[in-house]
Design a protein around this motif. Structure first.
Motif, PDB file in Angstrom:
ATOM      1  N   PRO A 156      -6.662 -21.987  -9.080  1.00  0.00           N
ATOM      2  CA  PRO A 156      -6.422 -21.264 -10.339  1.00  0.00           C
ATOM      3  C   PRO A 156      -6.943 -19.835 -10.376  1.00  0.00           C
ATOM      4  CG  PRO A 156      -8.343 -22.666 -10.574  1.00  0.00           C
ATOM      5  CD  PRO A 156      -7.845 -22.883  -9.179  1.00  0.00           C
ATOM      6  N   HIS A 157      -6.951 -19.108  -9.251  1.00  0.00           N
ATOM      7  CA  HIS A 157      -7.310 -17.696  -9.311  1.00  0.00           C
ATOM      8  C   HIS A 157      -6.221 -16.927 -10.056  1.00  0.00           C
ATOM      9  CE1 HIS A 157     -10.978 -17.593  -6.980  1.00  0.00           C
ATOM     10  NE2 HIS A 157     -10.457 -18.529  -6.200  1.00  0.00           N
ATOM     11  N   PRO A 158      -6.591 -15.789 -10.690  1.00  0.00           N
ATOM     12  CA  PRO A 158      -5.685 -15.129 -11.639  1.00  0.00           C
ATOM     13  C   PRO A 158      -4.285 -14.816 -11.125  1.00  0.00           C
ATOM     14  CG  PRO A 158      -7.877 -14.214 -11.834  1.00  0.00           C
ATOM     15  CD  PRO A 158      -7.917 -15.153 -10.659  1.00  0.00           C
ATOM     16  N   ALA A 159      -4.172 -14.068 -10.007  1.00  0.00           N
ATOM     17  CA  ALA A 159      -2.841 -13.671  -9.541  1.00  0.00           C
ATOM     18  C   ALA A 159      -2.004 -14.880  -9.082  1.00  0.00           C
ATOM     19  CB  ALA A 159      -2.951 -12.636  -8.432  1.00  0.00           C
ATOM     20  N   PRO A 160      -2.531 -15.767  -8.216  1.00  0.00           N
ATOM     21  CA  PRO A 160      -1.741 -16.957  -7.868  1.00  0.00           C
ATOM     22  C   PRO A 160      -1.387 -17.805  -9.085  1.00  0.00           C
ATOM     23  CG  PRO A 160      -3.576 -16.701  -6.348  1.00  0.00           C
ATOM     24  CD  PRO A 160      -3.796 -15.713  -7.448  1.00  0.00           C
ATOM     25  N   LEU A 161      -2.300 -17.903 -10.045  1.00  0.00           N
ATOM     26  CA  LEU A 161      -2.020 -18.680 -11.259  1.00  0.00           C
ATOM     27  C   LEU A 161      -0.879 -18.063 -12.044  1.00  0.00           C
ATOM     28  CD1 LEU A 161      -2.785 -20.921 -13.258  1.00  0.00           C
ATOM     29  CD2 LEU A 161      -4.358 -19.298 -14.322  1.00  0.00           C
ATOM     30  N   SER A 352      -5.285  -2.905  -6.023  1.00  0.00           N
ATOM     31  CA  SER A 352      -5.606  -4.143  -6.741  1.00  0.00           C
ATOM     32  C   SER A 352      -4.693  -5.264  -6.276  1.00  0.00           C
ATOM     33  CB  SER A 352      -5.451  -3.937  -8.245  1.00  0.00           C
ATOM     34  OG  SER A 352      -5.519  -5.166  -8.939  1.00  0.00           O
ATOM     35  N   SER A 353      -5.278  -6.343  -5.779  1.00  0.00           N
ATOM     36  CA  SER A 353      -4.478  -7.493  -5.378  1.00  0.00           C
ATOM     37  C   SER A 353      -3.843  -8.153  -6.595  1.00  0.00           C
ATOM     38  CB  SER A 353      -5.349  -8.507  -4.625  1.00  0.00           C
ATOM     39  OG  SER A 353      -6.394  -8.986  -5.450  1.00  0.00           O
ATOM     40  N   THR A 354      -4.552  -8.126  -7.722  1.00  0.00           N
ATOM     41  CA  THR A 354      -4.027  -8.729  -8.950  1.00  0.00           C
ATOM     42  C   THR A 354      -2.802  -7.984  -9.442  1.00  0.00           C
ATOM     43  OG1 THR A 354      -6.230  -9.487  -9.595  1.00  0.00           O
ATOM     44  CG2 THR A 354      -4.588  -9.332 -11.330  1.00  0.00           C
ATOM     45  N   GLY A 385       0.577 -10.999   0.810  1.00  0.00           N
ATOM     46  CA  GLY A 385       0.877  -9.571   0.788  1.00  0.00           C
ATOM     47  C   GLY A 385      -0.094  -8.781  -0.067  1.00  0.00           C
ATOM     48  N   SER A 386      -0.569  -9.402  -1.140  1.00  0.00           N
ATOM     49  CA  SER A 386      -1.462  -8.709  -2.078  1.00  0.00           C
ATOM     50  C   SER A 386      -2.857  -8.475  -1.510  1.00  0.00           C
ATOM     51  CB  SER A 386      -1.574  -9.501  -3.385  1.00  0.00           C
ATOM     52  OG  SER A 386      -2.333 -10.679  -3.207  1.00  0.00           O
TER      53      SER A 386
END
Length: 438
Positions: A156-161, A352-354, A385-386
């Motif tokens: 549940p990390h922000p970007a993957p979520l 930023s990866s996010t 990629g991020s």
């Protein structure tokens, strides 16, 4: 024309953030308004798209971000992370300390934000390096690779979520595939590449040496591991059990409820508040202050998510998504590779990866149905990629340099190369898994 407007908009966004140093949220609003007008959307339609994009993006993830920050704060302040690290070192042995930290980084990184994991584990790495006279970077890189992979690949990390929500895919299956891809990526970028950096012997910053907590001050091994792993266990067990119960039965609804990311994180925070707070002789008022401080530390992230969601919605309602889908149908490049490349370019440019992950999601969402791409793997491809080539426009770059006191050139040779390997090996893993399950 819509594609040209989009490219110009992204260039302006990159310049506003990286060159003019305008706040990311304000940059997103400026570009969202400008792109909307260039796409000949009515002003009222632009404003409605911005509001809808911000609301839909934040509505599904804001609770998890806040709860994740709360859990991370409790784990950091209670000594649970120190207990986990010490236990792993006792099991594996001091001769394999970098492997112990690599595994610890993966365990701690599953539910916690990268910055939280870094700040609670890096002082332990520095302390061990001084104690055993080992190069700090040599010990740290495997752990940092684990934290980076979990941050970029795994909900549940922000970007993957956010990607899971946007693509409407199963979180448990995404997590399962993600772990399969994550393990070789960590071994390549952390264990193998990390073994080549032993020559960097610059002493780390002594100010970050973690004070050793006494045995009685730390929570037990079981409680420490349980607090960190509980949300993952609840989500995983729910995913495994749900097929064995009738679809509309009480048991099915109950298991689905407990396995929901928000509910599982909420249960974990309550668990940690009691066992890492109250049971550690903290008053409820002290625990409440810790929880409040944790949310303040991630508040700015909410604005970044909202801004990215606003731009995504403007591009969608302005017809850009359809144009990209049409272009991709005629493209010879594999959609997973294209999505990875787009995320990588935005990551390198913006830092930023996010932002990279969420922005890319808005472009590739229409491709899933048009190209029949495996959506769970699309989440992982964008996530990989991020993470591409972190450099001077990324806060993580400076965090690493400050803690480990490397020169700019040596930071690029160690940290930046490690992040690049995380990204490239992640894509390789995704493509291999795609060939296997496809």
């Amino acid at each position: 024309m819509p594609l040209l407007i989009t490219v110009i908009g992204l260039i302006v966004l990159i310049l506003l953030i990286s060159y003019f140093k305008l706040h990311t949220f304000l940059s997103f609003l400026v570009v969202s308004l400008g792109v909307g007008l260039a796409l000949q959307m009515a002003p009222s339609q632009i404003l409605q798209a911005i509001q809808h994009g911000m609301g839909s993006t934040l509505g599904s993830i804001v609770s998890i971000i806040a709860l994740g920050a709360m859990l991370g704060k409790l784990v950091a302040q209670s000594g649970a992370a120190q207990r986990i690290s010490v236990k792993m070192m006792n099991i594996i042995g001091t001769g394999y300390v970098r492997w112990a930290f690599m595994i610890t980084g993966f365990i701690v990184g599953l539910p916690l934000f990268y910055s939280v994991g870094f700040m609670l584990l890096a002082p332990l790495v520095i302390t061990v390096s001084y104690r055993y006279k080992l190069p700090a970077v040599y010990i740290a890189l495997p752990m940092l690779a684990s934290l980076s992979v979990t941050q970029g690949y795994l909900p549940p990390h922000p970007a993957p979520l956010a990607l899971v929500k946007q693509f409407n895919v199963d979180m448990g299956l995404t997590l399962f595939y993600g772990i399969i891809v994550a393990i070789p990526a960590i071994l390549i970028s952390g264990a193998l590449f990390g073994a080549t950096v032993k020559k960097y012997i610059t002493l780390p910053n002594k100010a970050f040496i973690a004070p050793d907590l006494a045995e009685k001050e730390m929570p037990s091994t079981f409680i420490s591991f349980a607090s960190v792993l509980l949300p993952i266990l609840l989500i995983g067990i729910s995913t495994l059990l749900i097929p064995y119960f009738p679809e509309n039965s009480f048991s099915s609804h109950a298991i689905t409820f407990v396995g929901d990311p928000i509910v599982s994180m909420f249960i974990s925070v309550l668990f940690a508040a009691y066992f890492l707070g109250i049971k550690q002789h903290k008053k409820m008022a002290e625990v409440t202050v810790l929880l409040g401080d944790s949310v303040k530390e991630v508040a700015m992230l909410f604005l970044i998510f909202g801004g990215a969601g606003a731009l995504k919605q403007v591009l969608t309602e302005g017809g850009v998504s359809q144009s990209i889908a049409g272009m991709m149908q005629a493209s010879s490049m594999h959609p997973l590779v294209l999505a990875w490349g787009m995320a990588a370019i935005i990551r390198v440019a913006v830092g930023s990866s996010t932002v990279s992950g969420i922005t890319t999601a808005g472009f590739v969402a229409p491709l899933l149905a048009a190209t029949h791409t495996e959506p769970h793997l699309m989440v992982l491809s964008i996530g990989a990629g991020s993470m591409m080539f972190s450099h001077v426009n990324d806060a993580g770059f400076w965090l690493f340099r400050e803690y480990f006191q490397l020169s700019m050139a040596d930071t690029l040779k160690t940290w930046s190369v490690m992040e690049t390997l995380v990204s490239v090996s992640g894509l390789a893993g995704v493509m291999a898994l795609n060939a296997f399950i496809g």
